[in-house]
Design an enzyme around this catalytic site. Structure first.
Site, PDB file in Angstrom:
ATOM      1  N   ARG A 173     -25.328  10.286  25.889  1.00 14.36           N
ATOM      2  CA  ARG A 173     -25.790  11.628  26.251  1.00 14.36           C
ATOM      3  C   ARG A 173     -27.246  11.531  26.679  1.00 14.36           C
ATOM      4  NH1 ARG A 173     -21.278  12.448  26.868  1.00 14.36           N
ATOM      5  NH2 ARG A 173     -19.885  13.726  25.621  1.00 14.36           N
ATOM      6  N   GLU A 205     -26.237  17.469  35.846  1.00 16.21           N
ATOM      7  CA  GLU A 205     -25.207  16.728  36.565  1.00 16.21           C
ATOM      8  C   GLU A 205     -24.515  17.668  37.541  1.00 16.21           C
ATOM      9  OE1 GLU A 205     -22.663  14.758  33.735  1.00 16.21           O
ATOM     10  OE2 GLU A 205     -24.313  13.583  32.940  1.00 16.21           O
ATOM     11  N   HIS A 235     -21.736   9.727  35.873  1.00 17.90           N
ATOM     12  CA  HIS A 235     -21.001  10.059  34.646  1.00 17.90           C
ATOM     13  C   HIS A 235     -19.521   9.700  34.780  1.00 17.90           C
ATOM     14  CE1 HIS A 235     -21.111  12.829  30.901  1.00 17.90           C
ATOM     15  NE2 HIS A 235     -20.385  11.761  30.704  1.00 17.90           N
TER      16      HIS A 235
END
Length: 177
Positions: A97, A126, A145
């Site tokens: 994270r 993101e 990601h």
């Protein structure tokens, strides 16, 4: 950089961290781990050394890889002080994270060459904004990601989505929230 003989420092030794330990060992790396409640019994079972503390892990590792759950205790766990403990030839990898690592401090450390580089798969925003430093720094490898993007996961997601729609239309919803 050759991995054999180098030190892999794992922040967190849960499901993913323990798999990373096995990968590091397969490459001939010395693997050391730390988290607040990690025990020597757990590290011994995985063939990993227990670091005496987070600072020691950061100082001795050639590659530091983050595998912690985001919580009040882990938010900002790696900041300017912690990054300064790492050697100039070391790398930070964060696929956990973004908020575990102070992003501004990381950009500053990378720009100043205080660490060799970073591999990042998680970001505060993101997708990563077009003008963000992580897109242009030559010592950053950034991926969008992708940690969960596998054939098996997508097969499950799409199969269950179709099952959910069929069940809803039949008046018998499943997997309700």
């Amino acid at each position: 950089m050759d991995l054999h003989g180098r030190t892999l420092g794992l922040l967190g030794l849960g499901k993913i961290g323990s798999r990373m330990a096995a990968i590091g060992r397969a490459f001939g790396m010395d693997v050391v781990a730390w988290s607040r409640h990690l025990t020597e019994e757990r590290t011994d079972a995985l063939g990993v050394r227990l670091a005496p503390g987070k600072d020691a892990l950061l100082a001795e590792s050639d590659v530091v890889s983050v595998h912690l759950v985001l919580s009040d205790r882990t938010r900002g766990l790696i900041g300017e002080r912690e990054l300064s403990l790492m050697r100039p030839a070391s790398y930070l990898v964060n696929t956990s994270r973004a908020a575990i690592v102070d992003q501004e401090a990381l950009v500053a450390a990378l720009r100043a060459g205080r660490i060799a580089g970073a591999g990042l798969d998680v970001f505060e925003l993101e997708p990563l904004p077009a003008g963000h430093a992580f897109r242009t720094l030559p010592n950053v490898l950034a991926t969008p990601h992708l940690g969960y993007v596998t054939e098996l996961n997508y097969g499950t997601y799409f199969r269950e989505a179709v099952e959910d729609i069929d069940a809803f239309l039949a008046g018998a919803p499943i997997r309700t929230l």
